[in-house]
Design a protein around this motif. Structure first.
Motif, PDB file in Angstrom:
ATOM      1  N   ALA A  78     -24.666   1.088  22.964  1.00 41.62           N
ATOM      2  CA  ALA A  78     -22.718   0.535  23.244  1.00 41.62           C
ATOM      3  C   ALA A  78     -21.997   1.649  24.393  1.00 41.62           C
ATOM      4  O   ALA A  78     -21.603   0.682  24.868  1.00 41.62           O
ATOM      5  N   LEU A  79     -21.958   2.823  23.772  1.00 36.13           N
ATOM      6  CA  LEU A  79     -21.521   3.206  25.043  1.00 36.13           C
ATOM      7  C   LEU A  79     -21.919   3.265  26.146  1.00 36.13           C
ATOM      8  O   LEU A  79     -21.451   3.009  27.552  1.00 36.13           O
ATOM      9  N   ASP A  80     -23.135   3.534  26.782  1.00 39.22           N
ATOM     10  CA  ASP A  80     -23.918   2.797  27.461  1.00 39.22           C
ATOM     11  C   ASP A  80     -24.664   1.730  28.170  1.00 39.22           C
ATOM     12  O   ASP A  80     -24.540   0.814  29.129  1.00 39.22           O
ATOM     13  N   ALA A  81     -23.641   0.640  27.031  1.00 41.43           N
ATOM     14  CA  ALA A  81     -23.742  -0.644  27.658  1.00 41.43           C
ATOM     15  C   ALA A  81     -22.320  -0.669  28.509  1.00 41.43           C
ATOM     16  O   ALA A  81     -22.951  -1.687  29.299  1.00 41.43           O
ATOM     17  N   THR A  82     -21.286  -0.230  27.720  1.00 43.57           N
ATOM     18  CA  THR A  82     -20.050  -0.309  27.575  1.00 43.57           C
ATOM     19  C   THR A  82     -18.956  -0.080  28.525  1.00 43.57           C
ATOM     20  O   THR A  82     -17.862  -0.251  29.464  1.00 43.57           O
ATOM     21  N   THR A 118     -14.636   9.380  17.963  1.00 45.64           N
ATOM     22  CA  THR A 118     -16.061   9.459  17.174  1.00 45.64           C
ATOM     23  C   THR A 118     -17.782   9.003  18.844  1.00 45.64           C
ATOM     24  O   THR A 118     -17.603   9.770  18.488  1.00 45.64           O
ATOM     25  N   VAL A 119     -16.900   7.876  18.837  1.00 44.99           N
ATOM     26  CA  VAL A 119     -17.614   8.005  20.675  1.00 44.99           C
ATOM     27  C   VAL A 119     -17.067   9.089  21.328  1.00 44.99           C
ATOM     28  O   VAL A 119     -18.313   9.322  22.293  1.00 44.99           O
ATOM     29  N   ARG A 120     -16.538   9.438  22.000  1.00 42.09           N
ATOM     30  CA  ARG A 120     -16.040  10.277  22.710  1.00 42.09           C
ATOM     31  C   ARG A 120     -16.753  11.791  22.029  1.00 42.09           C
ATOM     32  O   ARG A 120     -17.384  12.380  22.734  1.00 42.09           O
ATOM     33  N   ARG A 121     -16.564  12.084  21.012  1.00 41.95           N
ATOM     34  CA  ARG A 121     -17.030  13.320  20.343  1.00 41.95           C
ATOM     35  C   ARG A 121     -18.476  13.179  20.991  1.00 41.95           C
ATOM     36  O   ARG A 121     -19.515  13.882  21.227  1.00 41.95           O
ATOM     37  N   TYR A 122     -19.317  12.298  20.210  1.00 42.27           N
ATOM     38  CA  TYR A 122     -21.071  12.606  20.555  1.00 42.27           C
ATOM     39  C   TYR A 122     -20.591  11.992  22.048  1.00 42.27           C
ATOM     40  O   TYR A 122     -21.832  12.468  22.486  1.00 42.27           O
ATOM     41  N   ALA A 127     -17.171   0.156  23.224  1.00 36.70           N
ATOM     42  CA  ALA A 127     -18.032   1.187  22.582  1.00 36.70           C
ATOM     43  C   ALA A 127     -18.359   1.146  20.753  1.00 36.70           C
ATOM     44  O   ALA A 127     -18.764   0.814  20.326  1.00 36.70           O
ATOM     45  N   ALA A 128     -16.155   1.555  20.731  1.00 34.83           N
ATOM     46  CA  ALA A 128     -16.124   1.647  18.826  1.00 34.83           C
ATOM     47  C   ALA A 128     -16.028   0.170  18.379  1.00 34.83           C
ATOM     48  O   ALA A 128     -16.872   0.368  17.010  1.00 34.83           O
TER      49      ALA A 128
END
Length: 59
Positions: A6-10, A26-30, A16-17
């Motif tokens: 999701a993060l790579d796509a958006t 959580t997305v930022r931490r990952y 992405a979240a």
């Protein structure tokens, strides 16, 4: 959808979240863990305040 997909796509933590169904933090931490080269699958074990006293408690 997986967080990294999701993060790579958006390329946006909020979008992405929403796609992954998690919190933006959580997305930022990952993403930080991936950028630092740390394994994301490993659980983070944090010490508890009670840990130094466990031998006495178990006595």
């Amino acid at each position: 959808m997986e967080i990294f997909e999701a993060l790579d796509a958006t390329e946006c933590a909020h979008s992405a979240a929403q796609l992954a169904g998690v919190d933006p933090k959580t997305v930022r931490r990952y993403a930080r863990m991936r950028d630092a080269g740390r394994p994301v699958d490993a659980a983070v074990v944090r010490p508890k305040l009670i840990d130094p006293f466990m031998p006495k408690i178990e006595e």
